[in-house]
Design an enzyme around this catalytic site. Sequence first.
Site, PDB file in Angstrom:
ATOM      1  N   ASN A   1       0.750  -1.177  -0.075  1.00 10.11           N
ATOM      2  CA  ASN A   1      -0.103   0.027   0.050  1.00 10.11           C
ATOM      3  C   ASN A   1       0.861   1.100  -0.140  1.00 10.11           C
ATOM      4  O   ASN A   1       1.441   1.608   1.016  1.00 10.11           O
ATOM      5  CB  ASN A   1      -1.000  -0.021   1.226  1.00 10.11           C
ATOM      6  CG  ASN A   1      -1.657   1.236   1.381  1.00 10.11           C
ATOM      7  OD1 ASN A   1      -1.749   1.960   0.685  1.00 10.11           O
ATOM      8  ND2 ASN A   1      -2.074   1.545   2.704  1.00 10.11           N
ATOM      9  N   TRP A   2       0.868   1.799  -1.217  1.00 11.05           N
ATOM     10  CA  TRP A   2       1.846   2.970  -1.375  1.00 11.05           C
ATOM     11  C   TRP A   2       1.194   4.225  -0.660  1.00 11.05           C
ATOM     12  O   TRP A   2       2.056   5.205  -0.497  1.00 11.05           O
ATOM     13  CB  TRP A   2       2.156   3.517  -2.677  1.00 11.05           C
ATOM     14  CG  TRP A   2       3.109   2.436  -3.354  1.00 11.05           C
ATOM     15  CD1 TRP A   2       3.747   1.295  -2.850  1.00 11.05           C
ATOM     16  CD2 TRP A   2       4.045   2.326  -4.682  1.00 11.05           C
ATOM     17  NE1 TRP A   2       4.714   0.716  -3.474  1.00 11.05           N
ATOM     18  CE2 TRP A   2       4.718   1.474  -4.651  1.00 11.05           C
ATOM     19  CE3 TRP A   2       3.745   3.298  -5.726  1.00 11.05           C
ATOM     20  CZ2 TRP A   2       5.436   1.178  -5.905  1.00 11.05           C
ATOM     21  CZ3 TRP A   2       4.661   3.280  -6.661  1.00 11.05           C
ATOM     22  CH2 TRP A   2       5.623   2.238  -6.662  1.00 11.05           C
ATOM     23  N   LYS A   3       0.243   4.212  -0.578  1.00 11.90           N
ATOM     24  CA  LYS A   3      -0.413   5.382   0.317  1.00 11.90           C
ATOM     25  C   LYS A   3      -0.393   6.941  -0.700  1.00 11.90           C
ATOM     26  O   LYS A   3      -0.226   6.427  -1.856  1.00 11.90           O
ATOM     27  CB  LYS A   3       0.075   5.882   1.865  1.00 11.90           C
ATOM     28  CG  LYS A   3      -0.131   4.178   2.569  1.00 11.90           C
ATOM     29  CD  LYS A   3       0.224   4.554   4.132  1.00 11.90           C
ATOM     30  CE  LYS A   3      -0.009   3.529   4.667  1.00 11.90           C
ATOM     31  NZ  LYS A   3       0.107   3.574   6.449  1.00 11.90           N
TER      32      LYS A   3
ATOM     33  N   HIS B   1      -9.369   1.395   5.405  1.00  5.03           N
ATOM     34  CA  HIS B   1      -8.186   1.396   5.872  1.00  5.03           C
ATOM     35  C   HIS B   1      -8.281   2.597   6.881  1.00  5.03           C
ATOM     36  O   HIS B   1      -9.119   3.321   6.869  1.00  5.03           O
ATOM     37  CB  HIS B   1      -7.047   2.177   4.875  1.00  5.03           C
ATOM     38  CG  HIS B   1      -5.480   1.869   5.506  1.00  5.03           C
ATOM     39  ND1 HIS B   1      -5.263   2.915   6.233  1.00  5.03           N
ATOM     40  CD2 HIS B   1      -4.522   1.282   5.324  1.00  5.03           C
ATOM     41  CE1 HIS B   1      -3.927   2.809   6.520  1.00  5.03           C
ATOM     42  NE2 HIS B   1      -3.559   1.661   6.039  1.00  5.03           N
TER      43      HIS B   1
ATOM     44  N   GLU C   1      -6.701   4.986   7.857  1.00  2.00           N
ATOM     45  CA  GLU C   1      -6.206   6.320   7.630  1.00  2.00           C
ATOM     46  C   GLU C   1      -7.631   6.888   7.043  1.00  2.00           C
ATOM     47  O   GLU C   1      -7.766   8.030   6.978  1.00  2.00           O
ATOM     48  CB  GLU C   1      -5.279   6.547   6.681  1.00  2.00           C
ATOM     49  CG  GLU C   1      -3.799   6.256   7.507  1.00  2.00           C
ATOM     50  CD  GLU C   1      -2.707   5.739   6.719  1.00  2.00           C
ATOM     51  OE1 GLU C   1      -2.487   5.626   5.500  1.00  2.00           O
ATOM     52  OE2 GLU C   1      -1.645   5.386   7.635  1.00  2.00           O
TER      53      GLU C   1
ATOM     54  N   GLU D   1      -4.912  -4.600  11.006  1.00  2.00           N
ATOM     55  CA  GLU D   1      -4.021  -3.541  11.091  1.00  2.00           C
ATOM     56  C   GLU D   1      -4.061  -2.876  12.352  1.00  2.00           C
ATOM     57  O   GLU D   1      -4.751  -1.756  12.100  1.00  2.00           O
ATOM     58  CB  GLU D   1      -4.079  -2.481   9.803  1.00  2.00           C
ATOM     59  CG  GLU D   1      -3.772  -3.370   8.414  1.00  2.00           C
ATOM     60  CD  GLU D   1      -3.134  -2.365   7.338  1.00  2.00           C
ATOM     61  OE1 GLU D   1      -2.194  -2.517   7.126  1.00  2.00           O
ATOM     62  OE2 GLU D   1      -3.763  -1.272   7.296  1.00  2.00           O
TER      63      GLU D   1
ATOM     64  N   GLY E   1       3.064   2.459  10.947  1.00  6.49           N
ATOM     65  CA  GLY E   1       4.011   3.478  10.505  1.00  6.49           C
ATOM     66  C   GLY E   1       4.680   3.689  11.939  1.00  6.49           C
ATOM     67  O   GLY E   1       5.626   4.859  11.673  1.00  6.49           O
TER      68      GLY E   1
ATOM     69  N   SER F   1       3.803  -1.849  10.297  1.00 11.61           N
ATOM     70  CA  SER F   1       5.218  -2.156  10.408  1.00 11.61           C
ATOM     71  C   SER F   1       5.930  -3.458   9.926  1.00 11.61           C
ATOM     72  O   SER F   1       6.803  -3.962  10.621  1.00 11.61           O
ATOM     73  CB  SER F   1       5.492  -1.842  11.710  1.00 11.61           C
ATOM     74  OG  SER F   1       5.342  -0.332  12.115  1.00 11.61           O
TER      75      SER F   1
ATOM     76  N   GLY G   1       5.048   1.332   4.395  1.00 12.03           N
ATOM     77  CA  GLY G   1       6.440   1.932   4.087  1.00 12.03           C
ATOM     78  C   GLY G   1       7.553   1.002   3.260  1.00 12.03           C
ATOM     79  O   GLY G   1       8.181   1.556   2.544  1.00 12.03           O
TER      80      GLY G   1
HETATM   81  P1  PGA Z   1       2.961   0.340   7.620  1.00 17.09           P
HETATM   82  O1  PGA Z   1       1.697   0.671   6.895  1.00 17.09           O
HETATM   83  O2  PGA Z   1       3.621  -0.813   6.981  1.00 17.09           O
HETATM   84  O3  PGA Z   1       4.173   1.556   6.951  1.00 17.09           O
HETATM   85  O4  PGA Z   1       2.996   0.412   9.099  1.00 17.09           O
HETATM   86  C1  PGA Z   1       0.701  -0.287   6.778  1.00 17.09           C
HETATM   87  C2  PGA Z   1      -0.575   0.103   6.261  1.00 17.09           C
HETATM   88  O5  PGA Z   1      -0.848   1.237   6.801  1.00 17.09           O
HETATM   89  O6  PGA Z   1      -1.284  -0.446   5.525  1.00 17.09           O
END
Ligand code: PGA
Length: 249
Positions: free
Chosen positions: A8-10, A93, A95, A163, A169, A208, A230
């Site tokens: 997931n590149w966000k 997600h 976010e 998650e 993150g 993470s 990430g």
């Molecule tokens: P992260 O993000 O690997 O940077 O913690 C995971 C995600 O939000 O899908």
Amino acid sequence: MRPLIAGNWKMHGLLSHLLEIDTIAASVSVKLPDADILICPPATLIVRAAELAAGRVAIGGQNCHCEISGEFTGDISAEMLKDAGASTVIVGHSERRQHHGETDAMVAEKAKAAWRAGLLAIICVGETQAQREAGNALTVCGAQIAASVPENMVSPSNAVAYEPLWAIGSGHVPTASQITEMHVHIRRCLVERLGEQGMELRILYGGSVKPDNAPAILALPEVNGALIGGASLKAADFLEILGALPPGH
Ligand code: PGA
């Protein structure tokens, strides 16, 4: 169950970052992985990414609107993602839930829109640090499953991603027993909701995941893959995580 390793590149990635997808695609065509591979770049890159990946790596969206089309400035429908070359879309997600006020009911509508368009859906759930500290992690995620997973979610290729918000993150990951406990609970909730079919959905872990912790996480029998933020931005890290899959998982 065939694992799914998803990136997931966000909100990261310009045209120049397509090189990372090219590198991943080149690597998996030399050594066929024992897993489905998916990268979800920003929507602006989907067409080019899908052309470049040429089926060697699946390309997905990070969100969709629940309607097919309409007066929704700035939104993108599942049909548009499909048309651009996506096979999958991430919905719910944390976010999106946090910054865009997405509710469980909206997430369920988005998942239905994904299937209407012929996309697979990855539905995300997870608890906050405060909810875990209060001893409510299982209840919170169970309630999210009950309200965000539509009743007819039957294709085994669909997935739920666990998650925990405090792991995203942050560099902190739950212990193996916390992940196992939650994945067992999510499986139980899926079976309650979908019957036998609930056994077929993949349950991914996300938060993470890095090359150094991936071997231990992916070795857990209840973990059917990973959703990686990430560490999916660099082909080298993503490929190292892919290489951490235990043989015959
Ligand atoms: P992260 O993000 O690997 O940077 O913690 C995971 C995600 O939000 O899908």
